[in-house]
Design a protein around this motif. Structure first.
Motif, PDB file in Angstrom:
ATOM      1  N   VAL A  58       0.845  -1.197   0.000  1.00 40.05           N
ATOM      2  CA  VAL A  58       0.000   0.000   0.000  1.00 40.05           C
ATOM      3  C   VAL A  58       0.879   1.246   0.000  1.00 40.05           C
ATOM      4  O   VAL A  58       0.599   2.224  -0.712  1.00 40.05           O
ATOM      5  CB  VAL A  58      -0.953   0.004   1.217  1.00 40.05           C
ATOM      6  N   ALA A  59       1.964   1.218   0.778  1.00 38.79           N
ATOM      7  CA  ALA A  59       2.884   2.351   0.818  1.00 38.79           C
ATOM      8  C   ALA A  59       3.494   2.601  -0.559  1.00 38.79           C
ATOM      9  O   ALA A  59       3.622   3.753  -1.002  1.00 38.79           O
ATOM     10  CB  ALA A  59       3.981   2.103   1.844  1.00 38.79           C
ATOM     11  N   ILE A  60       3.853   1.544  -1.242  1.00 36.78           N
ATOM     12  CA  ILE A  60       4.418   1.678  -2.589  1.00 36.78           C
ATOM     13  C   ILE A  60       3.395   2.283  -3.535  1.00 36.78           C
ATOM     14  O   ILE A  60       3.721   3.142  -4.367  1.00 36.78           O
ATOM     15  CB  ILE A  60       4.895   0.305  -3.096  1.00 36.78           C
ATOM     16  N   ALA A  61       2.145   1.846  -3.403  1.00 32.32           N
ATOM     17  CA  ALA A  61       1.098   2.374  -4.277  1.00 32.32           C
ATOM     18  C   ALA A  61       0.943   3.879  -4.127  1.00 32.32           C
ATOM     19  O   ALA A  61       0.655   4.587  -5.091  1.00 32.32           O
ATOM     20  CB  ALA A  61      -0.230   1.674  -3.970  1.00 32.32           C
ATOM     21  N   TYR A  62       1.140   4.383  -2.899  1.00 34.76           N
ATOM     22  CA  TYR A  62       1.039   5.824  -2.653  1.00 34.76           C
ATOM     23  C   TYR A  62       2.401   6.512  -2.722  1.00 34.76           C
ATOM     24  O   TYR A  62       2.489   7.711  -2.494  1.00 34.76           O
ATOM     25  CB  TYR A  62       0.429   6.071  -1.272  1.00 34.76           C
ATOM     26  N   ASP A  63       3.438   5.742  -3.000  1.00 38.35           N
ATOM     27  CA  ASP A  63       4.818   6.239  -2.969  1.00 38.35           C
ATOM     28  C   ASP A  63       5.111   6.901  -1.631  1.00 38.35           C
ATOM     29  O   ASP A  63       5.677   7.990  -1.548  1.00 38.35           O
ATOM     30  CB  ASP A  63       5.082   7.226  -4.112  1.00 38.35           C
ATOM     31  N   GLY A  64       4.695   6.191  -0.554  1.00 40.25           N
ATOM     32  CA  GLY A  64       4.924   6.682   0.802  1.00 40.25           C
ATOM     33  C   GLY A  64       5.621   5.637   1.633  1.00 40.25           C
ATOM     34  O   GLY A  64       6.274   4.725   1.102  1.00 40.25           O
ATOM     35  N   VAL A  65       5.504   5.753   2.957  1.00 38.59           N
ATOM     36  CA  VAL A  65       6.127   4.784   3.862  1.00 38.59           C
ATOM     37  C   VAL A  65       5.107   4.340   4.905  1.00 38.59           C
ATOM     38  O   VAL A  65       4.211   5.101   5.294  1.00 38.59           O
ATOM     39  CB  VAL A  65       7.376   5.379   4.565  1.00 38.59           C
ATOM     40  N   VAL A  66       5.227   3.101   5.363  1.00 37.08           N
ATOM     41  CA  VAL A  66       4.388   2.594   6.448  1.00 37.08           C
ATOM     42  C   VAL A  66       4.766   3.342   7.725  1.00 37.08           C
ATOM     43  O   VAL A  66       5.953   3.476   8.050  1.00 37.08           O
ATOM     44  CB  VAL A  66       4.590   1.082   6.634  1.00 37.08           C
ATOM     45  N   SER A  67       3.767   3.846   8.455  1.00 39.35           N
ATOM     46  CA  SER A  67       4.057   4.699   9.606  1.00 39.35           C
ATOM     47  C   SER A  67       3.013   4.523  10.709  1.00 39.35           C
ATOM     48  O   SER A  67       2.104   3.698  10.597  1.00 39.35           O
ATOM     49  CB  SER A  67       4.103   6.171   9.168  1.00 39.35           C
ATOM     50  N   HIS A  68       3.197   5.292  11.792  1.00 42.95           N
ATOM     51  CA  HIS A  68       2.248   5.361  12.898  1.00 42.95           C
ATOM     52  C   HIS A  68       1.884   3.965  13.422  1.00 42.95           C
ATOM     53  O   HIS A  68       2.780   3.179  13.691  1.00 42.95           O
ATOM     54  CB  HIS A  68       1.013   6.159  12.467  1.00 42.95           C
ATOM     55  N   LEU A  69       0.596   3.672  13.563  1.00 40.35           N
ATOM     56  CA  LEU A  69       0.190   2.411  14.168  1.00 40.35           C
ATOM     57  C   LEU A  69       0.632   1.204  13.354  1.00 40.35           C
ATOM     58  O   LEU A  69       0.977   0.156  13.910  1.00 40.35           O
ATOM     59  CB  LEU A  69      -1.332   2.370  14.366  1.00 40.35           C
ATOM     60  N   SER A  70       0.616   1.326  12.015  1.00 40.48           N
ATOM     61  CA  SER A  70       1.032   0.205  11.166  1.00 40.48           C
ATOM     62  C   SER A  70       2.519  -0.075  11.331  1.00 40.48           C
ATOM     63  O   SER A  70       2.946  -1.239  11.338  1.00 40.48           O
ATOM     64  CB  SER A  70       0.703   0.504   9.700  1.00 40.48           C
ATOM     65  N   ALA A  71       3.315   0.971  11.450  1.00 37.73           N
ATOM     66  CA  ALA A  71       4.747   0.786  11.695  1.00 37.73           C
ATOM     67  C   ALA A  71       4.967   0.165  13.071  1.00 37.73           C
ATOM     68  O   ALA A  71       5.845  -0.687  13.246  1.00 37.73           O
ATOM     69  CB  ALA A  71       5.479   2.113  11.576  1.00 37.73           C
ATOM     70  N   ALA A  72       4.181   0.596  14.064  1.00 38.99           N
ATOM     71  CA  ALA A  72       4.295   0.021  15.410  1.00 38.99           C
ATOM     72  C   ALA A  72       4.026  -1.484  15.367  1.00 38.99           C
ATOM     73  O   ALA A  72       4.740  -2.274  15.995  1.00 38.99           O
ATOM     74  CB  ALA A  72       3.322   0.710  16.362  1.00 38.99           C
ATOM     75  N   ALA A  73       2.996  -1.885  14.625  1.00 34.56           N
ATOM     76  CA  ALA A  73       2.687  -3.313  14.492  1.00 34.56           C
ATOM     77  C   ALA A  73       3.829  -4.046  13.795  1.00 34.56           C
ATOM     78  O   ALA A  73       4.174  -5.175  14.169  1.00 34.56           O
ATOM     79  CB  ALA A  73       1.383  -3.495  13.728  1.00 34.56           C
ATOM     80  N   THR A  74       4.430  -3.419  12.778  1.00 30.87           N
ATOM     81  CA  THR A  74       5.537  -4.042  12.057  1.00 30.87           C
ATOM     82  C   THR A  74       6.754  -4.226  12.961  1.00 30.87           C
ATOM     83  O   THR A  74       7.435  -5.250  12.907  1.00 30.87           O
ATOM     84  CB  THR A  74       5.931  -3.193  10.834  1.00 30.87           C
ATOM     85  N   TRP A  75       7.031  -3.227  13.807  1.00 29.66           N
ATOM     86  CA  TRP A  75       8.162  -3.309  14.738  1.00 29.66           C
ATOM     87  C   TRP A  75       7.823  -4.143  15.971  1.00 29.66           C
ATOM     88  O   TRP A  75       8.640  -4.284  16.872  1.00 29.66           O
ATOM     89  CB  TRP A  75       8.580  -1.908  15.187  1.00 29.66           C
ATOM     90  N   ASP A  76       6.611  -4.677  16.044  1.00 31.48           N
ATOM     91  CA  ASP A  76       6.143  -5.485  17.176  1.00 31.48           C
ATOM     92  C   ASP A  76       6.073  -4.661  18.464  1.00 31.48           C
ATOM     93  O   ASP A  76       6.330  -5.169  19.554  1.00 31.48           O
ATOM     94  CB  ASP A  76       7.047  -6.703  17.388  1.00 31.48           C
ATOM     95  N   LEU A  77       5.694  -3.392  18.328  1.00 31.48           N
ATOM     96  CA  LEU A  77       5.428  -2.560  19.496  1.00 31.48           C
ATOM     97  C   LEU A  77       3.973  -2.783  19.904  1.00 31.48           C
ATOM     98  O   LEU A  77       3.110  -2.958  19.039  1.00 31.48           O
ATOM     99  CB  LEU A  77       5.674  -1.085  19.165  1.00 31.48           C
ATOM    100  N   PRO A  78       3.663  -2.762  21.198  1.00 29.87           N
ATOM    101  CA  PRO A  78       2.317  -3.149  21.653  1.00 29.87           C
ATOM    102  C   PRO A  78       1.258  -2.097  21.340  1.00 29.87           C
ATOM    103  O   PRO A  78       1.489  -0.899  21.493  1.00 29.87           O
ATOM    104  CB  PRO A  78       2.501  -3.317  23.164  1.00 29.87           C
ATOM    105  N   LEU A  79       0.108  -2.562  20.897  1.00 32.87           N
ATOM    106  CA  LEU A  79      -1.032  -1.691  20.599  1.00 32.87           C
ATOM    107  C   LEU A  79      -2.275  -2.252  21.266  1.00 32.87           C
ATOM    108  O   LEU A  79      -2.429  -3.469  21.393  1.00 32.87           O
ATOM    109  CB  LEU A  79      -1.269  -1.603  19.093  1.00 32.87           C
ATOM    110  N   LEU A  80      -3.173  -1.358  21.674  1.00 33.29           N
ATOM    111  CA  LEU A  80      -4.439  -1.800  22.247  1.00 33.29           C
ATOM    112  C   LEU A  80      -5.249  -2.541  21.189  1.00 33.29           C
ATOM    113  O   LEU A  80      -5.895  -3.546  21.466  1.00 33.29           O
ATOM    114  CB  LEU A  80      -5.231  -0.590  22.773  1.00 33.29           C
TER     115      LEU A  80
END
Length: 305
Positions: A58-80
């Protein structure tokens, strides 16, 4: 002759339609996509299958980067709770365009973030601190420190924050600690901080003779211990017995132990805070003995002892 998959690998895993058709034909590109040898990442952009996660696509489609909550999930940081749609950060001047469902954020990103299509742990923590409630943001920051961020880095990054969410971000940076060991413990500590309750430290060690135990949050002066209880349960009778012994020893050492569940911390925060305040208002240890002696003296005077 190189296959299209080999061409893509040589080009770094991604290439435009124009780049591919210069080396082969439109028909061969279509055939390679149909065979699954390459995949269409976005309009006019192709890559090797399996190279990117769904969020990165999805990030590639927008020519952006995965960030915020999605990046937290990727880095295995805890989310509610995990985000229902990927969070993507795109350049500030980028106009919105049709694409896959996503939560878009407009902000500058580093060259390193753009290369891996994912914000760094530090950037992810500060981004989450802008948009998440204090408790959830603190849990992400605590986990980030456990993964290797330093307090110096985090405080420096949050101190210079400006704009929306910066006040929350600076509060998170100041309060975060690597000593916290779980998402729920961080959430419980956040309730105390927000209500102005001071004196509790994460992972306080209590000793009594040979006995030694750490409590999630401990108030040394008041001898009050707070435990954040997750969904885990005792699978064996020996584990249950060990837990009972632990809490009995804590009580025998003069500590008042309060245990709070996930549901209580998340859905009944006002009740949790009230119980903690009530516990702190009760005399313990030396204070309790003084209060007891004073009360006994008053009773003796009334009956004429």
């Amino acid at each position: 002759m190189e296959t299209l998959a080999e061409v893509l690998k040589r080009l770094g895993g991604r290439a435009t339609f124009a780049e591919l058709t210069q080396l082969t034909s439109k028909r061969k590109v279509a055939a390679a996509v149909s065979a699954g040898d390459i995949q269409r990442l976005a309009r006019g952009l192709y890559g090797l299958p399996g190279n990117e996660s769904a969020d990165q696509l999805v990030a590639i489609a927008y020519d952006g980067v995965v960030s915020h909550l999605s990046a937290a999930a990727t880095w295995d940081l805890p989310l509610l709770s995990r985000p229902k749609k990927p969070h993507i950060t795109v350049p500030k001047k980028r106009r919105p365009r049709p694409g896959l469902p996503a939560v878009l954020h407009w902000a500058p990103t580093s060259a390193e973030d753009r290369t891996r299509r994912l914000t760094s742990i530090l950037r992810t923590v500060t981004d989450c601190a802008r948009i998440l409630p204090f408790g959830e943001a603190l849990a992400v920051a605590d986990a980030g420190l456990r993964l290797g961020l330093t307090r110096r880095e985090l405080i420096a990054a949050t101190t210079v924050m400006r704009g929306s969410g910066s006040i929350n971000g600076r509060a998170v940076g100041t309060a975060a600690t690597a000593a916290s060991e779980s998402f729920l413990e961080s959430m419980l500590r956040a309730l105390l901080i927000q209500d102005g309750i001071e004196g509790f430290e994460p992972q306080v060690t209590v000793t009594r003779g040979w006995f030694r135990a750490r409590v999630d949050l401990g108030h040394r002066q008041a001898q009050v211990a707070l435990e954040a209880e997750g969904y885990e349960y005792h699978g064996t009778s020996s584990a249950f017995a060990a837990d009972c012994r632990r809490y009995d020893e804590l009580v025998a050492a003069g500590w008042l132990v309060l245990r709070f569940t996930y549901q209580q911390i998340v859905f009944e925060p006002a009740w949790v805070v009230d119980v903690v305040r009530e516990a702190l208002s009760r005399p313990t240890g030396h204070s309790a003995r003084i209060a007891g002696a004073h009360l006994l003296g008053e009773r003796a005077e009334r009956v004429g002892w």
